[in-house]
Design a protein around this motif. Structure first.
Motif, PDB file in Angstrom:
ATOM      1  N   ASP A  46      38.389  32.808  63.548  1.00  0.00           N
ATOM      2  CA  ASP A  46      37.364  33.221  62.587  1.00  0.00           C
ATOM      3  C   ASP A  46      37.420  34.734  62.398  1.00  0.00           C
ATOM      4  O   ASP A  46      37.522  35.483  63.372  1.00  0.00           O
ATOM      5  N   VAL A  47      37.346  35.158  61.154  1.00  0.00           N
ATOM      6  CA  VAL A  47      37.275  36.573  60.814  1.00  0.00           C
ATOM      7  C   VAL A  47      36.061  36.759  59.911  1.00  0.00           C
ATOM      8  O   VAL A  47      36.003  36.190  58.812  1.00  0.00           O
ATOM      9  N   ARG A  48      35.096  37.537  60.352  1.00  0.00           N
ATOM     10  CA  ARG A  48      33.878  37.774  59.586  1.00  0.00           C
ATOM     11  C   ARG A  48      33.652  39.273  59.471  1.00  0.00           C
ATOM     12  O   ARG A  48      33.682  39.993  60.464  1.00  0.00           O
ATOM     13  N   ALA A  49      33.456  39.737  58.254  1.00  0.00           N
ATOM     14  CA  ALA A  49      33.248  41.165  58.028  1.00  0.00           C
ATOM     15  C   ALA A  49      32.584  41.357  56.674  1.00  0.00           C
ATOM     16  O   ALA A  49      32.667  40.498  55.793  1.00  0.00           O
ATOM     17  N   ASP A  50      31.921  42.497  56.502  1.00  0.00           N
ATOM     18  CA  ASP A  50      31.351  42.840  55.212  1.00  0.00           C
ATOM     19  C   ASP A  50      32.444  43.173  54.206  1.00  0.00           C
ATOM     20  O   ASP A  50      32.301  42.916  53.016  1.00  0.00           O
ATOM     21  N   GLU A  51      33.556  43.721  54.680  1.00  0.00           N
ATOM     22  CA  GLU A  51      34.691  44.054  53.820  1.00  0.00           C
ATOM     23  C   GLU A  51      35.973  43.906  54.631  1.00  0.00           C
ATOM     24  O   GLU A  51      36.022  44.286  55.801  1.00  0.00           O
ATOM     25  N   VAL A  52      36.999  43.340  54.012  1.00  0.00           N
ATOM     26  CA  VAL A  52      38.282  43.131  54.674  1.00  0.00           C
ATOM     27  C   VAL A  52      39.360  43.847  53.877  1.00  0.00           C
ATOM     28  O   VAL A  52      39.489  43.652  52.666  1.00  0.00           O
TER      29      VAL A  52
END
Length: 225
Positions: free
Chosen positions: A122-128
């Motif tokens: 899982d990759v969760r971020a406001d901006e990637v």
């Protein structure tokens, strides 16, 4: 019995703990077999302490600790390791979390970085953001849900056996459009409107134009035959 005739008996459990440096001779299921570097001391089997994240290996010089006369101790830290082709492993038992409370977490690898898991990643971020000279993505099956998509590519190639596009509206703009179909090319629509500013040409070995109620040809000049 006079008091001076009594002999004091030393409790072995009350012996103080000891620690020191040792060399790992072997790695077994019970733990690490240590050479205490003292000819008067026997070997010792030790487990890796929870705070020792670096997985010890054979030949490592480590710092150990043992309580009283216990036959099993703990490897507290790896002090020195000879140059080896075996990669350095940081091992954590159970779930783990890396967190920075006020700052940025950076992983840097001069030769590369690999992320491996047998389960879900899982990759969760406001901006990637991804910056790379070359990128490859290999998926057996993929799905993407986007609210808005903008791509800018100097050259794009799409290869597939079956391609389906579902949309309420499709708009394309290009200076030159070329399309090659080896077999059937079919279009079904409520209304079709083709317009060309200069020339429109339809050529075929057999051409058919059919209108259920009306066929109209209008032009300044009409040549048949």
């Amino acid at each position: 019995m006079p008091a001076h005739d009594l002999q004091l008996v030393r409790d072995p459990i009350s012996m103080p703990a000891r620690q020191g440096s040792a060399v790992i001779l072997a790695c077994t299921e019970q733990g690490f077999l240590l050479d205490l570097l003292d000819p008067r001391a026997a070997g010792l089997t030790a487990k890796r302490a929870a705070s020792c994240l670096l997985e010890p290996a054979v030949g490592d010089r480590v710092w150990y600790a043992v309580e009283s006369e216990m036959t099993c101790g703990w490897v507290i830290a790896v002090l020195e390791r000879e140059a080896s082709e075996t990669p350095t492993s940081l091992v954590i038992e159970g779930n783990a979390e890396f967190r920075t409370r006020a700052g940025k977490l950076t992983f840097t690898g001069e030769q590369g970085i690999e992320l491996r898991t047998d389960a879900r990643l899982d990759v969760r971020a406001d901006e990637v953001k991804v910056h790379a000279r070359l990128g490859r993505v290999l998926l057996d099956e993929g799905s993407m849900i986007l609210r808005s998509l903008f791509t800018h590519a100097s050259k794009s190639t799409l290869v597939g056996k079956v391609i389906e596009t579902l949309a309420e509206r499709i708009t394309t703009h290009s200076q030159t459009s070329l399309r090659t179909v080896d077999e059937l090319d079919q279009t079904r629509a409520g209304s079709i409107d083709y317009r060309a500013q200069t020339t429109a040409q339809i050529g075929a070995e057999h051409a058919f134009l059919t209108g259920g109620e009306l066929v109209k040809v209008d032009g300044g000049q009409i040549h048949l035959g």
